[in-house]
Enzyme design. Structure first.
Site, short mmCIF file in Angstrom:
data_model
loop_
_atom_site.label_atom_id
_atom_site.label_comp_id
_atom_site.label_asym_id
_atom_site.label_seq_id
_atom_site.Cartn_x
_atom_site.Cartn_y
_atom_site.Cartn_z
N ASP A 99 0.99 -1.13 -0.26
CA ASP A 99 0.31 -0.31 0.07
C ASP A 99 1.25 1.41 0.20
O ASP A 99 2.26 1.25 0.94
CB ASP A 99 -1.18 -0.03 1.10
CG ASP A 99 -2.04 0.63 1.28
OD1 ASP A 99 -2.10 1.42 0.25
OD2 ASP A 99 -3.40 -0.01 1.46
N ASP A 201 -2.77 4.67 -2.39
CA ASP A 201 -3.99 5.41 -1.42
C ASP A 201 -4.18 6.53 -1.90
O ASP A 201 -3.95 7.30 -2.33
CB ASP A 201 -3.75 4.96 -0.11
CG ASP A 201 -4.58 5.76 1.42
OD1 ASP A 201 -5.47 4.38 1.63
OD2 ASP A 201 -4.67 6.88 1.82
N GLU A 257 -6.32 3.90 -5.99
CA GLU A 257 -7.99 3.65 -4.92
C GLU A 257 -7.67 5.44 -5.49
O GLU A 257 -7.52 6.73 -5.20
CB GLU A 257 -7.69 3.73 -3.82
CG GLU A 257 -9.00 4.04 -2.71
CD GLU A 257 -8.59 4.25 -1.82
OE1 GLU A 257 -9.79 4.21 -0.49
OE2 GLU A 257 -7.60 4.70 -1.18
N HIS A 330 -11.13 -3.21 3.03
CA HIS A 330 -10.81 -2.90 4.18
C HIS A 330 -12.06 -1.16 4.09
O HIS A 330 -11.64 -1.33 5.66
CB HIS A 330 -9.45 -2.86 4.44
CG HIS A 330 -8.55 -1.39 4.43
ND1 HIS A 330 -8.61 -1.52 2.71
CD2 HIS A 330 -8.66 -0.39 4.83
CE1 HIS A 330 -7.93 -0.31 2.89
NE2 HIS A 330 -7.54 1.01 3.33
N ASP A 331 -12.59 -0.77 3.77
CA ASP A 331 -13.08 -0.23 3.75
C ASP A 331 -14.80 0.10 3.96
O ASP A 331 -15.70 1.43 3.75
CB ASP A 331 -12.62 1.10 3.19
CG ASP A 331 -11.13 1.61 3.26
OD1 ASP A 331 -11.45 1.96 4.59
OD2 ASP A 331 -10.82 1.94 2.67
C1 GLC Z 1 -7.94 5.12 2.16
C2 GLC Z 1 -8.14 4.16 2.64
C3 GLC Z 1 -8.48 4.31 4.12
C4 GLC Z 1 -7.41 5.38 4.50
C5 GLC Z 1 -7.92 6.62 3.92
C6 GLC Z 1 -6.95 7.42 4.30
O1 GLC Z 1 -9.48 5.50 1.37
O2 GLC Z 1 -8.76 3.08 2.46
O3 GLC Z 1 -9.02 3.04 4.98
O4 GLC Z 1 -8.46 5.26 6.05
O5 GLC Z 1 -7.46 6.13 2.78
O6 GLC Z 1 -5.80 7.59 4.52
#
Ligand code: GLC
Length: 563
Positions: A99, A201, A257, A330-331
């Protein structure tokens, strides 16, 4: 014909290390725990592990707040443990994708500690500092992802710093070329160790509109800053520069992402000719049913909406770019609870149906840990059982500001909290689901006695074995990897049917997303009488004469026709 890139044939498995397997009894998963489970992953058949962050972090946001990119988090183990994991994974022919969290760091990162100390040190400009408005208020009215303003005032130097997430996650200033070089160096460090690439991310948030305008007022009371930081003015320059400095020298897999990304934008991010990324994670399907308060006021959603989202992405990236495919991470809540039916009666069947649908779409599938076991939302009733800062902040903030009642927010949390994905992986029916011998950092889902890996491995009709078969089919049939997509019965509210076609092969994928028995007809142009069934989640053949099908609740089937 050139072979497609290796990551197009691959299946990725996401590990959230905190919740995967604890090897030393401290209640928190760790790197050696992952190494222990490599043979399980090899048995499943996956090619790549995406590791959620393992770097040094105060864990305000469970590792998405990094204080040192060059160290492994103590509770997860040591760099030697990581090296060992990489070596062992290679033995199992599993690659590891890291990540990459570089929109922001932790406020405990040395860069930020130095940055906030004075106005004129070399790291000041690594972050985004602005003067207050003339009335002393924040530079913009934007609301942060985890509640409150995106700006926090720092007494010491009398300026505000920007944080699109929590105040403990200050945003990095990508305008600064020194910061960018430091990021590229760090990526090279990990690639040289042998990692296979990066999941990046919120990477489409790194370029901000330099004018910092106020945003349109939202029901939360804050302004919507989104238009000024999603897919910002220099995002493509930064990604191309990253490619040029780092990625082009390695055979990597990259996935960005990207909240708030359109298909047209995604084409630009993933067009191979443009040298940016391999894939993006869009949020369109996981945002279905978001209401006035976003995910905290969930509304019913329609299958036709889901189908049109998938169809738009499948068609849009058919010739240019590549799709990532996921139901959960995980979100997100657990896939079966969100899109299927987690009742005892339909959990297994709907889990297999969802897997069939996703793995037969065109793109690289991502499996989130426990999805292959059919894990479900934990639905804790007390707020004290939740750990996630987003959930806890929303609970306090929305109730305090009278935006919803306590009962409403608990109900929303039971549906959509990120913690559903973060309860420990259910390995067995032993204490704490075999996840830890200590006290788990978050409670285990009470259903672990029946839903766990040990039971699944021994039951040949389990969701686990079904995933295994889907993964094997991908390796056998190029049409699953490369076939072009077309939707059938686009307006049907219960049935999702589509075809995938490559040369003389056509797949017909049919999934019942409802709890009802459904009778429907497929076009006569497909000769179903001479089709082979590649995979199905029920043993009965639903085919009647003249392409009429009678589907049971959550039934799924894939036909192969060869001409
Ligand atoms: C992304 C991650 C999440 C995190 C956010 C801030 O969306 O997947 O888990 O809290 O970024 O880093």
């Amino acid at each position: 014909m050139t072979l497609p890139a290796w990551w197009k044939n691959s299946v990725v498995y996401q590990i959230y290390p905190r919740s995967f397997k604890d090897s030393d009894g401290d209640g928190v998963g760790d790197i050696n725990g992952i190494t222990e489970k490599l043979s399980y992953l090899q048995d499943l058949g996956i090619d790549i592990i995406w590791l959620s962050p393992i770097y040094q972090s105060p864990n305000y946001d469970n590792g998405y707040d990094i204080s040192d990119y060059y160290q492994v988090m103590n509770t997860f183990g040591t760099m030697d443990d990581f090296q060992h994991l990489l070596e062992q994974a290679e033995q199992y022919r599993i690659k590891i994708m890291m990540d990459l969290v570089v929109n922001h760091t932790s406020d405990q990162h040395q860069w930020f500690i130095k940055s906030r100390a004075t106005k004129d040190n070399q790291y000041r400009d690594y972050y985004i500092w602005r003067d207050p408005k003339p009335d002393g208020s924040a530079p913009t009215n934007w609301g942060a992802a985890f509640g409150g303003s995106t700006w926090t005032y720092d007494q010491k130097t009398e300026q505000y710093y920007l944080h699109l997430f929590s105040d403990k996650q200050p945003d990095l200033n990508w305008e600064n070329p020194d910061l960018r070089q430091d990021v590229y160096q760090m990526m090279i460090y990990w690639l040289e160790k042998g990692v296979a690439g990066f999941r990046m991310d919120v990477i489409n948030m790194i370029s901000k509109d330099p004018n910092y305008p106020d945003g349109e007022r939202l029901p939360t009371g804050f302004g919507d800053g989104g238009p000024y930081y999603f897919n910002g003015p220099k995002i493509h320059d930064y990604l191309q520069e990253m490619h040029n400095h780092v990625l082009k020298n390695y055979d990597t897999i990259t996935v960005g992402e990207m909240p708030n990304v359109t298909v047209e934008q995604a084409k630009r991010y993933t067009d191979i000719e443009r040298d940016e990324l391999d894939m993006v994670f869009h949020f369109d399907h996981v945002s279905l049913g978001d209401g006035r308060l976003g995910k905290w006021s969930p509304q019913p959603w329609k299958l036709t909406e889901l189908k049109s989202i998938f169809t738009r992405w499948q068609k849009g990236l058919d010739q240019v770019g590549w799709n990532s495919l996921y139901w959960s991470n995980h979100d997100q809540p657990r896939a079966i609870s969100r899109f299927g039916d987690d009742s005892e009666h339909y959990r297994v069947r709907s889990g297999k149906m969802l897997a069939t649908c996703l793995h037969m779409l065109k793109g690289t599938p991502y499996i989130y840990q426990g999805e292959e076991l059919g894990m479900t939302n934990a639905k804790f009733e007390s707020i004290n059982d939740y750990r996630d800062l987003e959930t806890l902040n929303a609970y306090n903030d929305l109730v305090n500001r009278n935006l919803c009642s306590r009962a409403e927010i608990i109900e929303a949390i039971q549906q959509r909290s990120r913690d559903h994905a973060r309860t420990p992986m259910q390995w067995s029916n032993a204490k704490n689901a075999g996840f830890t011998t200590g006290d788990p950092w978050i409670a285990v889902n009470p259903n672990y006695k029946t839903i766990n890996a040990q039971v699944a491995l021994h039951d040949h009709t389990s969701i686990f074995h079904y995933y295994k078969k889907l993964i094997q089919l991908r390796k056998q049939y190029q049409v699953i990897v490369e076939g072009s997509y077309d939707i059938l019965l686009a307006n049907h509210e219960q049935i999702y049917a589509f075809t995938r076609t490559l040369a003389n092969q056509t797949l017909i994928v049919v999934c019942n997303f409802s709890k009802q028995n459904i009778t429907f007809d497929l076009p006569r142009s497909f000769d179903l009488q001479r089709a082979n069934i590649l995979i199905s989640n029920l043993s009965d053949d639903p085919l009647q004469k003249d392409n009429r099908l009678i589907f049971e609740p959550y039934q799924a089937i894939v036909y192969l026709i060869e001409n």
